[in-house]
Design a protein around this motif. Sequence first.
Motif, mmCIF file in Angstrom:
data_model
loop_
_atom_site.group_PDB
_atom_site.id
_atom_site.type_symbol
_atom_site.label_atom_id
_atom_site.label_comp_id
_atom_site.label_asym_id
_atom_site.label_seq_id
_atom_site.Cartn_x
_atom_site.Cartn_y
_atom_site.Cartn_z
ATOM 1 N N VAL A 115 -1.634 -2.355 -8.667
ATOM 2 C CA VAL A 115 -1.715 -1.543 -8.996
ATOM 3 C C VAL A 115 -2.531 -0.300 -8.645
ATOM 4 C CG1 VAL A 115 -1.219 -2.435 -11.348
ATOM 5 C CG2 VAL A 115 -3.826 -1.933 -10.598
ATOM 6 N N ALA A 116 -3.121 -0.450 -7.412
ATOM 7 C CA ALA A 116 -3.783 0.691 -6.631
ATOM 8 C C ALA A 116 -4.914 -0.508 -5.620
ATOM 9 C CB ALA A 116 -5.099 0.942 -7.263
ATOM 10 N N PHE A 117 -5.724 0.720 -4.763
ATOM 11 C CA PHE A 117 -5.534 0.313 -3.068
ATOM 12 C C PHE A 117 -7.019 1.454 -2.325
ATOM 13 C CE2 PHE A 117 -3.007 3.156 -1.718
ATOM 14 C CZ PHE A 117 -3.592 3.200 -0.160
ATOM 15 N N ILE A 118 -7.958 0.790 -1.885
ATOM 16 C CA ILE A 118 -8.386 1.846 -1.242
ATOM 17 C C ILE A 118 -8.433 1.339 0.523
ATOM 18 C CG2 ILE A 118 -11.022 0.506 -1.789
ATOM 19 C CD1 ILE A 118 -11.820 3.025 -2.246
ATOM 20 N N ILE A 119 -9.295 2.374 0.673
ATOM 21 C CA ILE A 119 -9.384 1.729 2.359
ATOM 22 C C ILE A 119 -10.554 2.642 2.977
ATOM 23 C CG2 ILE A 119 -8.509 2.291 4.738
ATOM 24 C CD1 ILE A 119 -5.313 2.321 4.056
ATOM 25 N N GLY A 120 -11.181 1.388 3.586
ATOM 26 C CA GLY A 120 -12.103 2.571 4.278
ATOM 27 C C GLY A 120 -12.071 2.560 5.794
ATOM 28 N N LEU A 121 -12.621 3.713 6.327
ATOM 29 C CA LEU A 121 -12.209 3.901 8.252
ATOM 30 C C LEU A 121 -13.774 4.006 8.637
ATOM 31 C CD1 LEU A 121 -9.788 4.161 10.286
ATOM 32 C CD2 LEU A 121 -10.440 7.128 9.564
ATOM 33 N N ILE A 143 -7.007 -3.923 -2.749
ATOM 34 C CA ILE A 143 -6.137 -3.689 -3.522
ATOM 35 C C ILE A 143 -6.462 -4.266 -5.062
ATOM 36 C CG2 ILE A 143 -4.033 -5.009 -3.937
ATOM 37 C CD1 ILE A 143 -3.957 -4.927 -1.559
ATOM 38 N N ALA A 144 -6.247 -3.261 -5.811
ATOM 39 C CA ALA A 144 -6.974 -4.039 -7.219
ATOM 40 C C ALA A 144 -5.738 -4.484 -8.064
ATOM 41 C CB ALA A 144 -7.355 -2.731 -7.984
ATOM 42 N N GLU A 145 -5.728 -5.349 -8.719
ATOM 43 C CA GLU A 145 -3.856 -5.977 -9.407
ATOM 44 C C GLU A 145 -3.992 -6.619 -10.927
ATOM 45 O OE1 GLU A 145 -2.216 -9.088 -5.715
ATOM 46 O OE2 GLU A 145 -3.474 -10.115 -7.163
ATOM 47 N N ILE A 146 -3.429 -6.292 -11.508
ATOM 48 C CA ILE A 146 -3.384 -6.533 -12.798
ATOM 49 C C ILE A 146 -2.550 -7.856 -13.252
ATOM 50 C CG2 ILE A 146 -3.012 -5.136 -15.165
ATOM 51 C CD1 ILE A 146 -4.133 -2.645 -14.978
ATOM 52 N N LEU A 150 1.038 -1.570 0.101
ATOM 53 C CA LEU A 150 0.395 0.137 0.125
ATOM 54 C C LEU A 150 0.651 1.440 -0.256
ATOM 55 C CD1 LEU A 150 -3.324 -0.527 2.565
ATOM 56 C CD2 LEU A 150 -2.496 -1.271 -0.478
ATOM 57 N N ARG A 151 1.778 1.338 0.958
ATOM 58 C CA ARG A 151 2.747 2.508 0.793
ATOM 59 C C ARG A 151 3.279 2.526 -0.719
ATOM 60 N NH1 ARG A 151 8.431 4.144 1.761
ATOM 61 N NH2 ARG A 151 8.907 2.347 1.477
ATOM 62 N N GLN A 152 3.760 1.672 -1.122
ATOM 63 C CA GLN A 152 4.400 2.227 -2.505
ATOM 64 C C GLN A 152 4.099 2.584 -3.449
ATOM 65 O OE1 GLN A 152 7.033 -1.536 -3.532
ATOM 66 N NE2 GLN A 152 7.937 -1.368 -1.330
#
Length: 374
Positions: free
Chosen positions: A260-266, A252-255, A212-214
């Motif tokens: 390649v992407a992520f989202i966090i719901g808090l 996390i989204a992957e190809i 996620l950091r990267q």
Amino acid sequence: MIHIEKVINKRQLKSFITFPSNLFQNDPNWINPLNIERLEHFSKKNPADDHIEWQTWLAKKEGEVVGRISAQVDSLHRGLYGPDTGHFGMIDAVDDPEVFRLLFSAAENWLASKGARKITGPFSLNINQESGLLIDGFDTPPSAMMTHGKSYYSARVEQQGYTQGIDLLAYWMRLAELQFPPSLAKLMDHARKKVSIRCLNRKKFSEEMEVLRQIFNSAWQKNWGFVPFTEHEFAVMGDQLKFLVPDDMIFIAEIDSVPVAFIIGLPNINEAIADLNGRLFPLGWAKLLWRLKVSGVRTARVPLMGVKIEHQFSRIGPVIALLLIEALHAAFGKWNIEALEMSWILESNAGMRNILEKIGAIPYKRYRLYEKQL
């Protein structure tokens, strides 16, 4: 007579932290942060302390605190934008021009002594923590890790010679109103052939945090004022997420199996602590745990989301963002979340703003980042 006092001991720091609870005591939308969290924020426990030097001040009149401010120098920011940058933050004060003038004078003199000439803010303590001065949206409480303020703040800050750097927007969305127009739904269906969405793997939590950091550092690197998250900062954030966020609120989204992407719901912790008045003891801990783990909260915030920069301007980039929002929507339904804030979004980020508005989100709060040349 107004006296400016440099914060150098625990008693003064406590006054610095608790002053807003007095200032906002008649504001129904004020939510007092947890005092223990604020104390840790201004301590070595804040992972940003690795690269930020800071100082705080109080303004006093007849022995009573009437204002506060912080000033910061961030070595990571200076590495990207030059050795003459500095920041202000944590500005809260009564509506008195002289109080603001003296507070900013103290902060700017300290920053100048550190070689700063280009000042931006407010940050607490940098752009990856609480950012921006509330400009519009005073009629609703702030979501978790977002700031509140007084309507006169902007005028008082601008009187000190600060001008608009950029505005940040917070979007509000009721989950029942989320919809994907047919044109977007078609693109999403097509993208599913190439993009896979998965939940965070808690068994590999530290490795997942690094992923996620990267992604974040790639996705945000061209944004105004960007400063990368360090490994230490993201590791500490991960420890907090373990406690606050269910596994199925991080996607996390992957190809081709490459993230390649992520989202966090808090879950909106501000909803859970609204009546605790900043105190976890003696019963605050039990109330907080019950509300987060049992009774639940009804609102949430998306504080972090990113698509790697190489995909942002491709045809599939915006669709990846939509697929992540769709996945999070399903998880929110499971946890009885009724509405969410997506924040913050740079006002200049036309692509993301367009996506959010097409699926039913509305901008409801505006925050401003200021700049000044000393």
